[in-house]
Motif scaffolding. Structure first.
Motif, PDB file in Angstrom:
ATOM      1  N   THR A 249       0.825  -1.211   0.000  1.00 50.61           N
ATOM      2  CA  THR A 249       0.000   0.000   0.000  1.00 50.61           C
ATOM      3  C   THR A 249       0.864   1.269   0.000  1.00 50.61           C
ATOM      4  O   THR A 249       0.340   2.370   0.193  1.00 50.61           O
ATOM      5  N   SER A 258      -2.223   2.690   6.878  1.00 49.40           N
ATOM      6  CA  SER A 258      -2.831   1.583   6.144  1.00 49.40           C
ATOM      7  C   SER A 258      -3.844   0.886   7.033  1.00 49.40           C
ATOM      8  O   SER A 258      -3.645   0.760   8.244  1.00 49.40           O
ATOM      9  N   THR A 399      -6.851  -1.923   2.277  1.00 50.85           N
ATOM     10  CA  THR A 399      -6.598  -3.162   1.563  1.00 50.85           C
ATOM     11  C   THR A 399      -7.366  -4.278   2.243  1.00 50.85           C
ATOM     12  O   THR A 399      -8.068  -4.053   3.230  1.00 50.85           O
ATOM     13  N   GLY A 428      -3.007  -6.542  -1.258  1.00 49.37           N
ATOM     14  CA  GLY A 428      -1.893  -5.728  -0.784  1.00 49.37           C
ATOM     15  C   GLY A 428      -0.730  -6.534  -0.255  1.00 49.37           C
ATOM     16  O   GLY A 428       0.432  -6.198  -0.505  1.00 49.37           O
TER      17      GLY A 428
END
Length: 497
Positions: A249, A258, A399, A428
């Motif tokens: 990511t 993230s 993700t 990811g």
């Protein structure tokens, strides 16, 4: 440049992506589901040969012409799992996984042996939480004594796949952080934590060498022939799934948050120093690039929504449509979705709870939304600790399976009050493993490859999947989140033991 393969050995499946860096696209993907052995005592186990068989199946589904172009492989794996090997390299017992809560008593035993959770944090940066690898060893000594007596090597899931691919044993600092034994400040094993786990045995003799993030090893020629790969293929250090998802990511510089919405839920960020909390509110891990990765993990994310969907007789694929006419707060229905116990908040003995039911709000849609919101509230609980520590973020990079839901994406934007981006590469962790392998190969070729520049070039958001926070919904969630915290405080005494 050839192709780079990322393998993600997860809890539910093994996924493979083959990435062409010149074309900037995934040229092939494959996946294979995995079984899970679950017990009423909280045990969650898989056999290592299930992972190997699934990897074989994934490669068999890739066109031979694609396989022939592979340069290197990176492996991502579910963290914290315990794979014991004997001196011949054979697996001695099923692997106990990250979401196994049957070893909760052993967590306390280890921490008590060194003087409590605060002393653990002082020694290694982290307390021993439910699911961490360390607690699985005393459990195995008690319940699988013959296997423990024959144990010569301790591996994590991604380490085992690396061993199968190369015949070599190693660990890297990111995944090693999740054992509970690594002093994340010094990036080396803590003798005190190892001794607390087994005072009668030097466990360091069972641990493979720690290698840098750009480590490479050769694939076994016989296995290359079996999988249809060139003998020249190299295998990178790899890492835990969260560490690989960070790379996948683009979370390799400070300021990026993230969020992975899978079986577990995680949020994490890059740091150029060890970020340790005296209260242990987050995991003070290393990452798989040479830096650090403060991380929040919950044990119930899509587990909660999938359980509700199964109970109510619909597929999660239809979940977004079902929620079209619902609003933040699920019309007063509130779920604490601790179906597997919980790590954040720290309630290993916790169980799911449903509050606020009335004759009018107990519908499939509200129940599904309450599960989704409850999973996000748990992540918000951990996020607040990172913010309290002075970390600041400008956007969320999403993700995992939940990132493909428009409702999840908008909920994340509204609840955290931040814009949400979703990278074009949906897998990811697998994609991050492929990027790490590419970075390692470039460095081994004499280049001074910069991973942040590489990630900036290859990790691109999909503008169709972006979400902006809505001020009205953000304000509403602040009130609903406070209600979650109130109910959380109320149920804590019920699950204290």
């Amino acid at each position: 440049m050839g192709l780079f393969v990322g393998l993600d050995v997860g809890t539910q499946s093994v996924k493979l992506v083959a990435y062409d860096p010149d074309a900037r696209q995934i040229v092939a993907t494959a996946g294979q589901p995995l079984d899970l052995a679950a017990g009423d005592d909280g045990s969650r186990e898989q056999r290592a040969d299930w992972w190997v068989d699934a990897v074989r199946v994934c490669f068999s589904r890739i066109d031979p012409a694609v396989r022939a172009r592979v340069v290197a492989i990176g492996v991502s794996g579910q963290q914290h799992g315990f794979v014991p090997l004997d001196r011949s390299g054979s697996v001695l017992a099923p692997a106990k996984l990250w979401n196994d809560t049957s070893t909760t008593a052993e967590c306390d035993e280890i921490m008590d042996a060194v003087g409590g959770p605060a002393r653990c944090i002082e020694l290694a940066g982290n307390p021993i939480l439910a699911g961490y690898t360390a607690s699985k060893l005393p459990w195995t000594r008690k319940h699988r004594s013959q296997a423990y007596a024959r144990m010569a090597t301790i591996l994590l899931p991604h380490d085992y796949i690396n061993y199968w691919l190369t015949g070599e044993l190693w660990m890297e600092h990111g995944d090693a952080s999740g054992t509970g034994w690594l002093d994340v400040r010094r990036r080396d094993w803590s003798p005190e934590m190892l001794a607390a786990t087994d005072p009668d045995r030097d466990l360091r003799e069972c641990l493979p060498p720690l290698v840098p993030a750009d480590h490479l090893a050769k694939i076994r020629p016989a296995l290359a022939d079996e999988l249809g790969l060139p003998h020249s293929v190299r295998v990178s250090a790899g890492g835990g799934d969260n560490m690989m998802a960070a790379i996948g990511t683009g979370n390799v510089v400070p300021g990026v948050l993230s969020m992975s919405l899978g079986t577990s839920g995680t949020i994490f960020t890059y740091a150029d120093r060890a970020v340790v909390d005296d209260q242990g509110r987050w995991a003070a891990f290393c990452d798989s690039t040479g830096g650090w990765l403060p991380l929040i993990c919950t044990m119930n994310c899509t587990v909660a929504t999938e359980s509700v969907a199964r109970l109510c007789g619909f597929s999660t694929r239809d979940g977004d449509a079902l929620l079209a006419n619902t609003r933040p707060g699920a019309d007063g229905l509130l779920m604490l979705p601790f179906l597997n116990g919980e790590r954040t908040p720290d309630l290993p003995h916790g169980r799911g709870s449903l509050f606020g039911m009335t004759a009018t709000n107990l519908s499939r849609a509200n129940l599904y939304r309450a599960a989704m919101e409850g999973a996000m509230y748990s992540l918000k609980y951990g996020y607040d600790g990172l913010v309290d520590a002075g970390l600041r973020f400008e956007a969320v990079r999403l993700t995992g399976g939940g990132s493909q839901s428009a409702v999840w994406r908008q909920m994340a934007a509204d609840m955290f009050g931040l814009p949400v981006d979703v990278p074009e590469q949906a897998e990811g962790a697998a994609f991050g493993a492929a990027l790490q392998a590419m970075w390692a190969v470039e460095r081994a070729s004499g280049g001074d490859a910069d991973l942040s520049a590489l990630a900036a070039a290859h990790v691109q958001p999909d503008p169709r999947l972006s979400a902006q926070p809505h001020a009205e919904a953000t304000s509403a969630y602040q009130a609903h989140y406070q209600r979650f915290l109130t109910h959380l405080d109320a149920i804590r005494p019920l699950y204290a033991d």
